[in-house]
Design a protein around this motif. Structure first.
Motif, mmCIF file in Angstrom:
data_model
loop_
_atom_site.group_PDB
_atom_site.id
_atom_site.type_symbol
_atom_site.label_atom_id
_atom_site.label_comp_id
_atom_site.label_asym_id
_atom_site.label_seq_id
_atom_site.Cartn_x
_atom_site.Cartn_y
_atom_site.Cartn_z
ATOM 1 N N LYS A 118 -9.112 3.541 -3.634
ATOM 2 C CA LYS A 118 -8.855 4.970 -3.482
ATOM 3 C C LYS A 118 -7.419 5.308 -3.894
ATOM 4 C CE LYS A 118 -12.958 5.755 -1.801
ATOM 5 N NZ LYS A 118 -13.980 6.442 -2.606
ATOM 6 N N ARG A 177 0.826 -1.205 0.000
ATOM 7 C CA ARG A 177 0.000 0.000 0.000
ATOM 8 C C ARG A 177 0.862 1.257 0.000
ATOM 9 N NH1 ARG A 177 -1.310 2.102 5.179
ATOM 10 N NH2 ARG A 177 -0.221 1.015 6.849
ATOM 11 N N PRO A 198 -3.347 2.355 -3.247
ATOM 12 C CA PRO A 198 -4.202 3.005 -2.242
ATOM 13 C C PRO A 198 -3.694 2.788 -0.820
ATOM 14 C CG PRO A 198 -5.262 1.052 -3.147
ATOM 15 C CD PRO A 198 -4.045 1.290 -3.960
ATOM 16 N N ARG A 199 -4.170 3.649 0.080
ATOM 17 C CA ARG A 199 -3.781 3.561 1.492
ATOM 18 C C ARG A 199 -4.366 2.308 2.138
ATOM 19 N NH1 ARG A 199 -1.988 7.244 5.078
ATOM 20 N NH2 ARG A 199 -2.227 8.898 3.529
ATOM 21 N N LYS A 200 -5.568 1.953 1.729
ATOM 22 C CA LYS A 200 -6.251 0.805 2.317
ATOM 23 C C LYS A 200 -5.974 -0.447 1.492
ATOM 24 C CE LYS A 200 -10.821 -0.684 3.887
ATOM 25 N NZ LYS A 200 -12.254 -0.349 3.940
ATOM 26 N N GLY A 201 -5.557 -1.510 2.172
ATOM 27 C CA GLY A 201 -5.286 -2.758 1.488
ATOM 28 C C GLY A 201 -6.550 -3.577 1.275
ATOM 29 N N GLY A 202 -6.416 -4.669 0.540
ATOM 30 C CA GLY A 202 -7.539 -5.565 0.300
ATOM 31 C C GLY A 202 -7.486 -6.143 -1.097
ATOM 32 N N TYR A 218 -14.068 1.543 -3.861
ATOM 33 C CA TYR A 218 -13.210 1.590 -2.683
ATOM 34 C C TYR A 218 -11.718 1.495 -3.028
ATOM 35 C CZ TYR A 218 -13.779 -3.460 -3.357
ATOM 36 O OH TYR A 218 -13.823 -4.718 -3.886
ATOM 37 N N LYS A 227 -0.501 -4.644 3.418
ATOM 38 C CA LYS A 227 0.212 -3.707 4.297
ATOM 39 C C LYS A 227 1.697 -3.740 4.012
ATOM 40 C CE LYS A 227 0.653 -2.344 9.129
ATOM 41 N NZ LYS A 227 0.253 -2.634 10.526
#
Length: 196
Positions: free
Chosen positions: A93, A62, A158-162, A91, A193
């Motif tokens: 981002k 990320r 993006p800042r958020k992983g997944g 999502y 992460k």
């Protein structure tokens, strides 16, 4: 003899328990940083007609700078493509810029070399305002042949992983017919992460 048999049973029990944990939690192993796809992937409820497409990320970490190759291999193109669309999850981002996108004929890497763009296809690229759709209009149709193509995207992850599912749609036009969008498949992109 008893000790050996007991040890064997213990090993089997551990492997069974570990497997149950992995499948029970929906966890997944992540491939190395430059790998094209995960070693193990679990998707809970794929939609009817779901088709997995291959991709390559230079980094899965990320906020890291990354180059994505969304591959369209020859066997995945049934007709000449006059318009290619990528549906981006809401999502995901990350800032996507048209000048950091391109359509290329590619050489897919492996043990003998790295993936590379061998010919850029001049294209008009449009991104909608909320960055959930990328439309690519090649100057000449992407032909139905054995060559491999890819949408190349350069971004900061993006800042958020997944897991992020990018869907590919295409349009072709036959004489006298109205172009209709056809589902090509889905690229399951992962951001973590810390990359392994």
């Amino acid at each position: 003899m008893f000790k050996k048999q007991s040890l064997s049973i213990t090993k089997k029990a551990f492997l069974f328990g570990f497997s149950a944990f992995i499948f029970g939690t929906g966890a997944s192993f992540i491939a190395p940083k430059s790998s094209a796809s995960p070693i193990f992937e679990h998707q809970w409820n794929p939609e009817p007609g779901y088709k997995k497409l291959t991709y390559l990320q230079s980094s899965k970490e990320r906020l890291d700078r990354a180059t994505y190759y969304f591959f369209l291999r020859g066997k995945e193109r049934k007709e000449n493509i006059i318009k290619l669309s990528l549906k981006v999850p809401e999502y995901f981002k990350a800032k996507i810029k048209s000048d950091k996108l391109s359509l290329c004929k590619v050489k897919i890497g492996g043990f003998t070399g790295r993936t590379s763009c061998i010919e850029k296809v001049p294209s008009l690229i449009k991104i909608n305002n909320n960055q959930t759709s990328i439309d690519i209009f090649p100057e000449r149709p992407i032909p139905r042949n054995k060559d491999n193509y890819a949408v190349v995207m350069k971004i900061f992850n993006p800042r958020k992983g997944g897991m992020f599912q990018f869907q590919g749609l295409s349009q072709s036009q036959q004489p006298g017919e109205i172009p209709i969008s056809t589902y090509l498949g889905t690229w399951n992109v992962q951001v973590v992460k810390e990359a392994l």
